[in-house]
Structure formats: C-alpha cells, structure tokens
Design a protein around this motif. Structure first.
Motif, short mmCIF file in Angstrom:
data_model
loop_
_atom_site.label_atom_id
_atom_site.label_comp_id
_atom_site.label_asym_id
_atom_site.label_seq_id
_atom_site.Cartn_x
_atom_site.Cartn_y
_atom_site.Cartn_z
N ARG A 375 71.82 39.44 45.55
CA ARG A 375 70.73 38.52 45.90
C ARG A 375 70.52 38.50 47.42
NH1 ARG A 375 69.09 32.98 43.09
NH2 ARG A 375 67.25 32.55 44.35
N GLU A 376 71.57 38.49 48.19
CA GLU A 376 71.45 38.51 49.64
C GLU A 376 70.75 39.79 50.10
OE1 GLU A 376 75.47 38.13 50.91
OE2 GLU A 376 75.54 35.94 50.65
N ARG A 377 71.09 40.88 49.48
CA ARG A 377 70.46 42.16 49.83
C ARG A 377 68.99 42.16 49.45
NH1 ARG A 377 75.17 45.95 47.11
NH2 ARG A 377 76.93 45.13 48.33
N ARG A 378 68.68 41.64 48.26
CA ARG A 378 67.29 41.55 47.85
C ARG A 378 66.49 40.73 48.85
NH1 ARG A 378 65.15 37.15 43.68
NH2 ARG A 378 65.87 35.98 45.50
N ASP A 379 67.01 39.57 49.22
CA ASP A 379 66.30 38.70 50.15
C ASP A 379 66.05 39.39 51.48
OD1 ASP A 379 66.35 36.79 48.20
OD2 ASP A 379 67.98 35.62 49.07
N PHE A 380 67.04 40.16 51.95
CA PHE A 380 66.87 40.89 53.20
C PHE A 380 65.76 41.92 53.09
CE2 PHE A 380 67.89 44.93 55.33
CZ PHE A 380 67.65 44.55 56.64
N LEU A 381 65.75 42.68 52.01
CA LEU A 381 64.74 43.73 51.85
C LEU A 381 63.34 43.15 51.69
CD1 LEU A 381 66.54 46.29 49.50
CD2 LEU A 381 66.09 46.52 51.95
N VAL A 382 63.21 42.09 50.89
CA VAL A 382 61.90 41.47 50.69
C VAL A 382 61.37 40.95 52.02
CG1 VAL A 382 60.70 39.52 49.63
CG2 VAL A 382 62.27 40.92 48.26
N ARG A 383 62.23 40.33 52.79
CA ARG A 383 61.81 39.80 54.09
C ARG A 383 61.45 40.93 55.05
NH1 ARG A 383 65.95 37.18 54.72
NH2 ARG A 383 67.17 38.55 56.08
N SER A 384 62.25 41.98 55.09
CA SER A 384 62.04 43.08 56.04
C SER A 384 60.77 43.86 55.72
CB SER A 384 63.25 44.02 56.02
OG SER A 384 64.42 43.35 56.44
N PHE A 385 60.55 44.20 54.46
CA PHE A 385 59.36 44.97 54.12
C PHE A 385 58.11 44.09 54.12
CE2 PHE A 385 62.55 47.95 52.45
CZ PHE A 385 62.07 49.13 52.99
N GLY A 386 58.31 42.80 53.97
CA GLY A 386 57.18 41.89 54.07
C GLY A 386 56.60 41.85 55.47
N GLU A 387 57.36 42.30 56.46
CA GLU A 387 56.90 42.32 57.85
C GLU A 387 56.09 43.57 58.18
OE1 GLU A 387 60.92 39.96 59.49
OE2 GLU A 387 60.63 42.12 59.85
N ILE A 388 56.04 44.52 57.26
CA ILE A 388 55.36 45.79 57.52
C ILE A 388 53.94 45.73 56.97
CG2 ILE A 388 55.44 48.27 57.17
CD1 ILE A 388 58.41 48.04 56.69
N ASP A 389 52.97 46.12 57.79
CA ASP A 389 51.57 46.14 57.36
C ASP A 389 51.38 47.12 56.21
OD1 ASP A 389 50.85 44.31 59.28
OD2 ASP A 389 50.26 45.83 60.75
#
Length: 481
Positions: A375-389
C-alpha cells in the motif's frame, strides 16, 4: 565404402529379427580386413532416413555398409492449436530484463508479478520439515487430504463457501487450475467472455480449448470494471465461460459486491454460462475495498469455479501451488485432465501450504505486513505519476500493479530511437533510455496503458520513477491534456 561396426567384439543389426545374425571382429583392429566371416556372402538392400544401406551376410555373420543418398527433409510443421497461441509477453520481457542484468546492464525490473518478500518463515520451515520427515513421494492426484481439508476450512471461514475435499483440486499453480477448467468445460466453437484489460493468459487458454475469446472492453474512467449491460449484449447461445479476476491483474481493480450481484443476475439467465472466479490476489487488498467471492452470491455456487493459490499473498511463487474449488462434476473433469498431464503437485509444497493457511485469518500478521508495504508503494507511485502531465491513473484497490494511461505521449519522434506510437514502443523506449522494464498494455488488451509492478522495494521504485520522469521529458504530449 567402409564397414559399420560396433566397439565390442561383436555387433548386431538391430530392428530385424530375420537378419539379426552376428559378425566377429578381431579385437586387435577395426580395419574391415580384420573382420572374419564363416560362410558365403549374401546381399540385402535396406533404406533408412538420409541413407541407403546394404546388409552383407555370411551365414551367421552380417555387416551393414552405408551408402550416402539425398537427405529427406523433416516435416517441421506445428499444430494449428499451437500456432494460434501467442507467447506470454510478461514472461518474454521479464526474461529479456533478466538477461540484461546478467550482462551487467543496471535494469530495474518492474515487469514480473512476483512479490519481493521471502516466503514467511513458518511456511519455509514446514517445507524443510517435510523433506526431513520423508514427505517426498507422490501424493494423490487431487492433493493430500490434509491440504484439501484445510482449504475447505479456509473457504468456509474466509469466503463463506462450503465445499468437501472431493470438490477441491490442488494443482501446480493457479495458472494450471484455470487452464484445466477451461479445457474441461469448453467445446470447439464455445465463447469465453473476458473483460479487458485482462491477464495475458486468459485469451490464449480459450484458444487452447478451441474456444473463441470474446473481449469486453472497459475504461480507466470506470476503474476498468465491466459494464453489466455490455456483458449482457455480448451473450449468446455459444457463451460458455465468463472469467472474472478480482483484485485484478493488471489493473488492481476490485469488483464491489453490488456490481458482482448485477453480473450474477445476468449470468443466472443463461443456462450454459459458467464463471471462473480468479481470486489469487484476494488477500492483497486495500481498505475500504473488500473481497467478495463470486460463488457466495445467490445462485452462483453451482455455476462458479473458484481459483486461488499461494504464490502472491504468501510469496510462494517458486513453490508452484494453486487450487480450484467447485461442483464435483466439474472438478472431477479437471482432475481427470491433471491425471494425464502433470499428476499431483509437489508433496513438499503441499505441506508448506498447510502451514500457510495456518498463519491466521487472511494470512495473519505475515501477510498483513506485506500488504502494508504494498500500500505504501502504491501510494508513492500514484502520487508520483499524478505529478506528470498527460498521465491518467485509476488508483488500484488491490494486487500490486499500477496500470497507467500514457497514450498522450504517443506520436513523438525520438532521435536515435524512432517513433513512440504505442505501448510496446513506449516500453522499449523506457527500457532503452531509462533502463526500466515495464509491460506494454497491448499484452493485456489495452494499448493506451503500461503496467508497473510495485512488487519491489520502495527505494527501487523511487529510483525507477526518477529514471522514467527523466526519459519522459523528451516525449512532449502532442496536445494539451
């Protein structure tokens, strides 16, 4: 022409009882002149692949002399069934990435669906004890009574499903369980309904059974969940199987109970329609999402073949163990196939599986610890890719995959690489420029996306995201998103 001889003091012509007489060879030499015969020479002509042979016989002695002739070409054609099947792209990419790593290329591998955790200690200990105590022989084809009884208890306590041991078949992995189920119930010309994105093997399993895969597309805006109306519109008298996977590979989507109930109502109106419920990611689920076994819904027990296993939740991929539960008529058919295919699963793995199911409800603390990390990894990836246009995301509710839409980056020409115009070329670009191995969405029936497995440490994922972001800088979205 030279005589053909054996390396001992005598040799015989094999394959013909009529002319199977022997010759004597002097032990001091293999020169044809040193071969002694006891009577007059007679000649027979023999043919074999790639040559013509003459048999010369002296009474009780004989020798074969080979004469070269044109070689007959071997028929290398394959079964039409094999030719209709595509190889697994996830396996191919994983193997390619592994080869690059072995060659010294620092590739980050995020393609395989394999937990990075070790098998929990109590399970590993049970496997070692099985070897030490001599549990190393064949088990019953369907699995040991101990394990099947334990699976029945698990299904009752965790899934609300009642089965007896003769309604359980243990196989060498959930994949084998699924393919045997498809082979057992499908006839040539039957249709297998598969929501897309799908696990890469489902359509190929249908083709192996001479059935036709019917793909039900879904959308990222609907969290990749199948529309019941679309399902209903695709049903016909040829419809035999519906395959559901929740939590899903590759999307991480989890089917809510209400949606499953709508699907069940549709299934109930078609007498021939059965359901394979692939629940291998059942315990890897993130609250508030909850898991519902399709067979537990009203009227669905008789129609459902429930598949599960130990690879994902218990980090036991190499132990190769899965199982299917369902009405005895169908499970017995799967059992028959397995008896002529692989026979029973590993006796050692089955002992370890009993220990796995003894860890507690939903795998106990050992599995809960892994799920927390996922879950921690998922949250990191969702947040990180959410920052990309230009990136579209459906947040996974289970499993350990992120299936993201990067199609806004298609259509870009890259110097020294070529055009990135689909999911496969994008993944090749990221492997080449970022040295990160991912799986193109076209392997799962959706070319707009790529699959990222976050069954890797957080630090590994952080490094991968950094590389991917840097590589995507070159790929400017062709239109504003």
């Amino acid at each position: 022409m030279a005589a053909t001889t054996a390396s001992s003091s005598s040799c015989s012509l094999q394959g013909s009882s009529r002319i199977g007489s022997r010759l004597n060879i002097h032990s001091d030499s293999l020169n044809p002149k040193s071969i002694s015969f006891s009577s007059n020479l007679h000649s027979l002509s023999l043919k074999s692949s790639g040559s013509k042979r003459h048999l010369y016989s002296y009474g009780k002695g004989s020798v074969v002399i080979a004469q070269s002739m044109d070689r007959v070409e071997v028929d290398i054609s394959l079964s039409p069934r094999v030719n209709s099947i595509k190889p697994s792209k996830t396996v191919a990419i994983t193997d390619q990435a592994t080869a690059l790593v072995q060659a010294g290329v620092p590739v980050i591998r995020l393609a395989a669906g394999e937990p990075d955790f070790d098998t929990p200690a109590p399970i590993a200990k049970a496997g070692k004890n099985a070897i030490r105590e001599g549990h190393t022989r064949y088990t019953p084809n369907a699995g040991t009574m101990e394990l099947r009884s334990t699976i029945c208890h698990k299904l009752k306590e965790e899934n609300g499903l009642s089965y007896t041991p003769d309604q359980i078949l243990v196989s060498n992995g959930a994949k084998q369980s699924i393919v045997q189920a498809v082979l057992a119930v499908c006839s040539p010309g039957d249709e297998v309904l598969i929501p897309a994105p799908y696990w890469v093997s489902y359509p190929e399993m249908a083709r192996m059974a001479d059935a036709t895969p019917v793909i039900l597309p879904t959308s990222i805006s609907e969290d990749f969940l199948v529309d019941p109306k679309l399902l209903e519109s695709k049903l016909s008298e040829k419809s035999r199987l519906l395959i559901l996977c929740s939590p899903s590979n590759p999307t991480g989507s989890v089917y809510p109970r209400k949606l499953l109930e709508e699907i069940a109502e549709i299934v109930a109106t078609h007498p021939r329609l059965l359901v394979i419920s692939d629940e291998i990611y059942e315990h890897i689920i993130y609250a508030p999402a909850t898991h519902t076994s399709f067979a537990s819904l009203p009227g669905m027990w008789d129609r459902t073949l429930t598949v599960n296993g130990f690879s994902k939740a218990f980090a036991m991929t190499g132990w190769r163990l899965g199982y299917i539960a369902g009405p005895k008529h169908f499970v017995s058919a799967c059992n028959k196939i397995q008896s002529q295919f692989t026979s029973g699963a590993s006796s050692i793995s089955q002992k370890a599986a009993v220990a796995a199911l003894g860890l507690g409800y939903a795998g106990g603390e050992a599995v809960a610890t892994m799920v927390k990390a996922f879950r921690e990894r998922r949250d990191f990836l969702v947040r990180s890719f959410g920052e990309i246009d230009g990136v579209k995301i459906s947040e996974p509710r289970g499993a350990f995959y992120l299936f993201i839409d990067l199609s806004s980056y298609y259509g870009v020409e890259v110097d020294g690489f070529g055009t990135v115009n689909d999911s496969e070329s994008l993944c090749r670009y990221l492997l080449d420029k970022a040295q990160v191995a991912l799986v193109p969405g076209d392997a799962f029936g959706d070319d707009t996306c790529i699959r990222i497995s976050y069954a890797a440490s957080l630090s590994t994922l952080q490094a991968a995201v950094g590389r991917i972001k840097k590589a995507l800088v070159t790929l400017k979205p062709p239109v504003p998103v």
